[in-house]
Design a protein around this motif. Structure first.
Motif, PDB file in Angstrom:
ATOM      1  N   SER A 170       0.689  -1.161  -0.028  1.00  0.00           N
ATOM      2  CA  SER A 170       0.077  -0.100   0.003  1.00  0.00           C
ATOM      3  C   SER A 170       0.929   1.228   0.014  1.00  0.00           C
ATOM      4  CB  SER A 170      -0.884   0.098   1.176  1.00  0.00           C
ATOM      5  OG  SER A 170      -1.648  -1.014   1.138  1.00  0.00           O
ATOM      6  N   ASP A 271      -6.081  -1.672  -4.609  1.00  0.00           N
ATOM      7  CA  ASP A 271      -5.533  -2.333  -3.383  1.00  0.00           C
ATOM      8  C   ASP A 271      -6.556  -3.308  -2.468  1.00  0.00           C
ATOM      9  OD1 ASP A 271      -4.035  -2.671  -1.445  1.00  0.00           O
ATOM     10  OD2 ASP A 271      -3.540  -0.687  -0.769  1.00  0.00           O
ATOM     11  N   GLU A 272      -6.441  -4.470  -2.802  1.00  0.00           N
ATOM     12  CA  GLU A 272      -7.255  -5.438  -2.295  1.00  0.00           C
ATOM     13  C   GLU A 272      -8.506  -5.160  -2.473  1.00  0.00           C
ATOM     14  OE1 GLU A 272      -6.315  -6.783   1.770  1.00  0.00           O
ATOM     15  OE2 GLU A 272      -4.223  -5.984   1.743  1.00  0.00           O
TER      16      GLU A 272
HETATM   17 MG   LIG Z   1      -2.265  -2.877   2.312  1.00  0.00          MG
END
Ligand SMILES: [Mg+2]
Ligand SMILES: Nc1ncnc2c1ncn2[C@@H]1O[C@H](COP(=O)(O)OP(=O)(O)OP(=O)(O)O)[C@@H](O)[C@H]1O
Length: 334
Positions: A170, A271-272
């Motif tokens: 991240s 991101d995810e």
């Molecule tokens: Mg992350």
């Protein structure tokens, strides 16, 4: 997972992790979205799937039989259209009421995984190498997170960003979208780059707006088309007037991905995106993302999601290692 598996007391867990549900639970309670009741299935996730499939097959058969019955009664009613006597009218009314009653009580068909069909806008044209980052380093206080990271992405390419919790994925993404600055290193961006970003914090949303207002703000297209589009992402009827802040985690994700796909970004950074998603939504998002033609950087801890997206390269942190992914089809290397 090991801790939960060994836990000696009762455990109630809400999870979309199929591995966990297959190996660590012995009963499944499902909130049935159609009956609004709780259905109980003995066994793990696999046996739940099997039992549910059988149950649904039975339900579909029951619905088909009822539908046929209703059709026949309606045909009968047509034949009675010339009945004018008191008795005749009474019989007609009775049959009509019975038809209405049957139609009202007809259970809904079980939801199936929808194949999403839509035309995505073409990504804005961008140069051969939209981002090139060299010798990036980032520390938080004394804690070094990224050290001499070199990263690039080519037009239309998909990169999977891999690594354990806390590896700096991240952090690297936030540097790429210029949310934070690296301590060292250089980044070159193509001037035509247009980045769409998804994270679980949902920074892109105004939680007080409705789904419809949110979509309208982002794309200048007719309301009718927007509603059709929202429908493809499983938001139908009154739901388009719901406030974004009141959506469930998975619903927010679905909306966020829909928003990203209707704009003409040439790089998506996700991101995810799968964390909140159930099996059906995951499939839906996956099929939609597969249609996207721009470049993509994706972080996901769901291995099947990554392998189905077929990234051309994988970048591993904390190793700082870029790996080419090759796909094999029989003996031919793709
Ligand atoms: Mg992350
Ligand atoms: N603002 C901050 N201040 C201090 N430490 C931070 C800050 N942001 C992140 N970190 C630390 O930096 C490390 C990398 O965090 P990052 O969020 O990039 O990891 P990640 O690879 O995305 O992990 P995950 O898979 O859990 O999302 C972590 O150890 C985290 O605690």
């Amino acid at each position: 997972m090991n801790f939960l598996g060994r836990y000696p007391k009762t455990l109630i867990v809400v999870s979309h992790d199929l591995n966990l549900l297959d190996t660590k639970v012995d009963k499944i309670l499902e909130v049935n979205i159609q009956t609004h009741k709780i259905d109980e299935y003995a066994g793990n996730y696999s046996s739940y799937l099997k039992l549910k499939e059988d149950k649904e097959a039975l339900l579909v058969r029951h619905i088909r039989i009822q539908e046929q019955h209703i059709r026949q009664m309606k045909e009968g009613l047509l034949k009675m259209s010339h009945f004018k006597s008191k008795k005749g009218i009474r019989i007609k009314l009775m049959v009509q009421r019975r038809v209405e009653e049957l139609e009202e009580n007809l259970p809904a068909m079980p939801p199936a995984a929808k194949k999403i069909k839509m035309k995505l806008p073409e990504p804005v044209w961008v140069g051969e190498m939209p981002i090139m980052a060299e010798h990036l380093s980032k520390a938080y206080g004394n804690k070094k997170v990224l050290t001499n990271v070199n990263f690039d992405i080519k037009r239309g390419e998909r990169i999977a960003l891999m690594g354990p919790n806390g590896a700096g994925k991240s952090t690297l993404i936030k540097i790429l979208i210029r949310l934070i600055t690296p301590d060292e290193g250089e980044m070159v961006f193509d001037e035509k780059i247009k980045i769409g970003y998804y994270s679980q914090e949902f920074e892109m949303f105004d939680f007080d707006k409705t789904l419809l207002e949110t979509m309208k703000d982002k794309c200048q297209i007719e309301e009718r088309i927007i509603r059709g589009l929202l429908g493809r992402f499983l938001f139908s009827g009154e739901m388009v007037f719901q406030k974004v802040g009141s959506l469930s985690g998975g619903e927010k994700t679905r909306l966020a991905i829909a928003l990203l796909l209707v704009q003409n970004y040439n790089l998506l950074i996700l991101d995810e995106p799968t964390t909140y998603l159930d099996v059906l939504s995951q499939r839906l998002i996956l099929e939609a993302l597969k249609m996207y033609e721009g470049a993509m950087i994706v972080v996901s801890h769901t291995p099947e999601f990554i392998s189905e997206l077929k990234p051309s390269r994988k970048f591993y942190l904390p190793e700082n290692r870029m790996e080419l992914v090759q796909y094999y089809l029989g003996n031919n290397c793709l």
